[in-house]
Enzyme design. Structure first.
Site, PDB file in Angstrom:
ATOM      1  NE  ARG A  18      12.549   4.682   1.802  1.00  0.00           N
ATOM      2  CZ  ARG A  18      12.651   3.622   2.599  1.00  0.00           C
ATOM      3  NH1 ARG A  18      13.829   3.254   3.048  1.00  0.00           N
ATOM      4  NH2 ARG A  18      11.585   2.930   2.948  1.00  0.00           N
ATOM      5  CG  ASN A  64      12.728  -7.125   9.819  1.00  0.00           C
ATOM      6  OD1 ASN A  64      12.463  -8.279   9.490  1.00  0.00           O
ATOM      7  ND2 ASN A  64      11.806  -6.166   9.919  1.00  0.00           N
ATOM      8  N   GLY A 123       5.972  -5.865  -0.302  1.00  0.00           N
ATOM      9  CA  GLY A 123       5.857  -5.989  -1.757  1.00  0.00           C
ATOM     10  C   GLY A 123       7.141  -5.609  -2.472  1.00  0.00           C
ATOM     11  CE  LYS A 170       8.679   0.286  -1.965  1.00  0.00           C
ATOM     12  NZ  LYS A 170       9.558   0.449  -0.798  1.00  0.00           N
ATOM     13  CB  ALA A 229      -0.932  -0.002   1.212  1.00  0.00           C
ATOM     14  CE  LYS A 271      -3.809  -3.051 -36.737  1.00  0.00           C
ATOM     15  NZ  LYS A 271      -4.965  -2.179 -36.797  1.00  0.00           N
TER      16      LYS A 271
END
Ligand code: UD1
Ligand code: MG
Length: 467
Positions: free
Chosen positions: A17, A171, A105, A24, A12, A353
């Site tokens: 950063r 951790n 995640g 993220k 969530a 295509k």
């Protein structure tokens, strides 16, 4: 009766950063969202039901999950108040299981072997909370594992003392909980810390205060537990995964001329031996048949190459199928459910295509083929274009078997050319062409004899005889 194991992925957070408007967990790694990796790892752990906590960018994340992972339960965390709060948000999901794995995640390299080991240790030790720790040369950014006579604690970097910052056992953010204990303590978390967040990591201390058993599984391999928080770590994780996948396929016989520059996504499958020239990228749900060769700077995505296909350099193939022994490129672009038949050829500077090219047919040079069906053994001359778009809608072109389309033919769709039809070079075909017919649709040539000489005379007279 509660089921045995569930797993919750915490996805969530915004990932401040990362400095991106995209959540993220949706940042791409080898063309898959980061979230793909923990989902795939957990789906390799048999019998584990998965829930994902979404929040920031929830629409995008939920759309991805609904489309690609329909078996997953989506849980919303309304406000991002920390990892402890994210687990609390999942209560209605995890209360139905005896044991619950919790993963962030943002740990894309985690293996199912390590998760299975954590599950085993948790059961063997009859623990209430078990988590994986690891040692890392530079522990910056991770919660430190602080061991003392009073037991074990996890101290987040921002709350750590100088001494604690020097600890390099950290951790991983990967936990196994007994849900009965988790239910008793999850509401006890407080947010009295530098970040004002509810830290899941505080449960380690809370559990021990009440003599609940906490087990630490200390593992090697700092890369496996790499937490991806910023663009540098994103690139680093991408390269680690790339290396692993390239190595795995080379062990199975795939030949990469330059393994350092081969990019292979996690859902790619090679059916046998293949040759990859330097700088090849293969992503998405792509399968590459036996004895295929792929030239430099070619990019394949969500496509299928049957056996013996040659892809020359600088080719892009997306959502398309290339059948046995066909040849593509150089400089070709195949897209949108195009099918290149067996032994056919889509050559230089060609875009195809949403079209089907029959067995043995050729589109060798400088063509655009869109919304077309081309039969077998037909030759499409250089510069041929299917004019499939009238400014509002797309229209189909149908070309039969053994046709010969002259160079620079414009096929104004909708239009059909029956078997064995021929068009004259430079024709603009606006009407259907019957079987075996030659269609000529261009101005008749007129030769004006002696034209150049006459022109020169006129010019000389205009100059009034001056030279
Ligand atoms: C976390 C751990 C840290 C550990 C590191 C391992 C905590 C407090 N810290 O730190 O001890 O060493 O992971 O990589 O748990 N998330 C939510 N909702 C929120 C906040 C976060 O779902 O309100 C999710 C994020 O999307 C992310 C995961 O939880 O996937 C971890 O959050 P992140 O901010 O990356 O925590 P770290 O600072 O890495
Ligand atoms: Mg993190």
């Amino acid at each position: 009766m509660k089921s045995e194991w569930g797993a919750l992925i915490l996805a969530a957070g915004k990932g401040t950063r990362m400095k991106s408007a995209t959540a993220k967990v949706m940042q791409p790694i080898l063309c898959e969202p980061m979230l793909f990796y923990p989902l795939r790892t957990l789906s390799e752990c048999e019998g584990v039901s998965i829930g994902v906590v979404v929040g920031y960018g929830k629409q995008e994340v939920s759309d991805y999950l609904t489309k690609e992972w329909p078996q997953v339960t989506i849980i919303e965390q309304k406000e991002q108040k920390g990892t402890g709060d994210a687990v609390k948000a999942g209560f209605h999901f995890w209360k139905d299981y005896k044991y619950m794995l919790v993963l962030p995640g943002d740990v894309p390299l985690i293996s199912s072997e390590s998760i299975k080991q954590l599950m085993r240790i948790h059961l063997q030790a009859d623990s209430s909370l078990s988590f994986i720790s690891f040692r890392i040369a530079d522990p910056a950014g991770y919660g430190r594992v602080v061991r003392s006579d009073c037991g074990i604690r996890i101290v987040e970097e921002k709350d750590a003392t100088e001494d604690q910052l020097a600890i390099n056992e950290v951790n991983s953010g990967i936990y196994a909980f007994s849900t009965a204990a988790l239910e008793r303590y999850i509401n006890e978390l407080r947010c009295k810390n530098v970040q004002g967040e509810y830290y899941l990591t505080d449960l380690v201390e809370l559990f021990q205060q009440d003599k609940e058993r906490v087990e630490v599984l200390s593992m090697d391999g700092e890369d496996e537990f790499l937490g991806v928080n910023d663009p540098l770590q994103l690139a680093y994780a991408t390269n680690l995964l790339r290396d692993l996948l390239v190595k795995r396929w080379m062990e199975k016989g795939v030949k990469c001329a330059d393994p350092e520059t081969a990019w292979i996504g996690p859902r790619v499958d090679f059916e046998g031996e293949a040759y990859l020239a330097p700088y090849v990228q293969i992503f998405g749900e792509t399968s590459v048949g036996d004895r295929c060769s792929i030239g430099s700077f070619s990019i394949l995505k969500d496509s299928k190459l049957e056996s013996g296909v040659s892809v020359h350099p600088h080719v892009v193939i997306e959502s398309s199928v290339v059948r046995q022994n066909a040849i593509v490129g150089p400089f070709a672009y195949l897209r949108d459910k195009t099918e290149i038949g067996p032994k056919s050829f889509a050559g230089k500077f060609v875009e195809i295509k949403h079209s089907k090219i029959g067995s043995g047919s050729k589109v060798p040079h400088l063509s655009y083929i869109g919304d077309a069906t081309i039969g077998e053994d037909t030759n499409i001359g250089a510069g041929t274009i299917t004019c499939n778009y009238d400014g509002k809608r797309k229209h189909p072109t149908k070309i039969g078997n053994r046709c010969f389309i002259g160079s620079d033919t414009m096929l104004v769709a909708p239009v059909e050319l029956d078997d064995d039809a021929t068009t004259g070079a430079g024709s603009v075909i606006t009407q259907n062409v019957p079987m075996g017919a030659l269609a000529l649709a261009r101005a008749r040539q007129r030769n004006i004899l002696g034209w150049k000489k006459r022109r020169e005379n006129i010019n000389n007279n205009d100059n009034g005889g001056r030279s």
